[in-house]
Design an enzyme around this catalytic site. Sequence first.
Site, short mmCIF file in Angstrom:
data_model
loop_
_atom_site.label_atom_id
_atom_site.label_comp_id
_atom_site.label_asym_id
_atom_site.label_seq_id
_atom_site.Cartn_x
_atom_site.Cartn_y
_atom_site.Cartn_z
N MET A 14 6.35 9.73 -21.73
CA MET A 14 6.49 9.11 -23.12
C MET A 14 5.81 10.19 -24.20
O MET A 14 4.38 10.17 -23.98
CB MET A 14 6.20 7.66 -23.18
CG MET A 14 7.00 6.97 -22.42
SD MET A 14 6.52 5.08 -22.40
CE MET A 14 5.13 5.02 -21.12
N CYS A 96 16.60 13.20 -23.80
CA CYS A 96 15.86 12.80 -25.26
C CYS A 96 17.15 13.06 -26.32
O CYS A 96 17.73 14.26 -26.25
CB CYS A 96 14.72 13.85 -25.51
SG CYS A 96 14.06 13.45 -27.07
N LYS A 134 15.66 14.37 -15.46
CA LYS A 134 15.85 12.85 -15.91
C LYS A 134 17.23 13.09 -17.02
O LYS A 134 17.10 13.72 -17.85
CB LYS A 134 14.58 12.88 -16.57
CG LYS A 134 14.44 11.12 -17.30
CD LYS A 134 13.13 10.65 -17.81
CE LYS A 134 13.11 9.51 -18.19
NZ LYS A 134 13.44 9.53 -19.72
N GLY A 208 14.79 -0.59 -19.43
CA GLY A 208 14.85 -1.97 -19.74
C GLY A 208 14.14 -2.87 -18.43
O GLY A 208 14.27 -4.00 -18.30
N ARG A 229 8.02 1.39 -21.50
CA ARG A 229 7.57 0.81 -22.71
C ARG A 229 6.47 -0.22 -21.85
O ARG A 229 5.43 -0.70 -22.59
CB ARG A 229 8.41 0.16 -23.63
CG ARG A 229 9.03 1.19 -24.65
CD ARG A 229 10.40 1.00 -25.13
NE ARG A 229 11.33 0.74 -24.11
CZ ARG A 229 12.64 0.65 -24.56
NH1 ARG A 229 12.96 0.30 -25.82
NH2 ARG A 229 13.54 0.52 -23.51
#
Length: 324
Positions: A14, A96, A134, A208, A229
């Site tokens: 991140m 990204c 990724k 998620g 997150r």
Amino acid sequence: MKKEISRKFCVAPMMGYTTPYARKLYRILSKNSFLFSEMIATKSLIYSKSKDNVIDNDFNNPVALQVGGSEIDDLTKASKIAIDYNYDEINLNVGCPSKAVQKGSFGACLMRDKILVRNCMEALQNDNIEASLKCRLGLGKELNYEFFEEFIDEISKTGIKIIYVHARNAILSGISPQANRSIPPLNYDFVKKIKNKFPNITFILNGGIDNLDKAENLLKEFDGVMVGRLIKHNPFILKEVDKKIFKEKGRLIDESIINNYFEYIKPKLGFESIFRLLSPLLSIFFSVPHSKDYKSKINDYMKDQKINLIEELLIKFVSERNLS
Ligand SMILES: Cc1cc2nc3c(=O)[nH]c(=O)nc-3n(C[C@H](O)[C@H](O)[C@H](O)COP(=O)(O)O)c2cc1C
């Protein structure tokens, strides 16, 4: 030599968050989680004098260095730098969606050109480090499993062993990078399907996963999970990971976490912004309600660089709210 490392529980790369400082905190909290750097553009990795502020490792292994780029020579050099800095893995960002990243010809837009991504992965490969990818499921509003499988099929020709999948599409125009983490729908079934199709590749599921029970359940079906997150909002969740995910006996984790962390960052004050040094801990104020008084005090102390007072305040906050 590549080491055998568990990637059952990974903390996602991140930008602005998984700094060397955050990784130090994460490692204090969890011995076994697999960590990632922020994404760094290969050109910055090779030429920037201040690159250490992003890639310094300080033995927080196991850890991957994530790069963004598509120039073959640069990627080969990037792998060597990752080895010099004692990383366990070099990871290519093909997820990204930001405009700036598209301009530099890296990130999610590379999913348009599977041959180029294959060449990039080949350039990253080196006997002394694992090279991983990724990516997203695809591009645009429509989910298309065939597109995803054809993309992975091409990359699989490199002998790649590890692929992290943010299990939603990227939408390259019209929505922000932030919206790109919630608007395109998640589809874990595509990842399940691809894993069956390519049993020699370890697929790590991302996107998620917002609590540890969910992570634990998903691990019954997936090789590993990657969580972003959830940890950004409250890094103290990591103290449960060794027990819950890795089935280790609980370690006593107390306010010494904060002391250890401050011991690490205090000598860096003056060389690095106080906000970047403290941000891994500051995010807990956003996830724990009724923290307004603390927030405004910390703000004042930060302006005056009163690091010892901030340390005391954080210890008080963490023990009062039972976070440690
Ligand atoms: C603030 C922020 C910065 C991010 N920066 C990166 C990055 O540098 N490289 C990357 O591959 N993904 C980046 N991501 C995406 C995450 O790695 C992850 O794929 C995404 O947040 C979905 O996982 P989550 O639902 O567990 O948060 C970022 C996400 C956030 C919230």
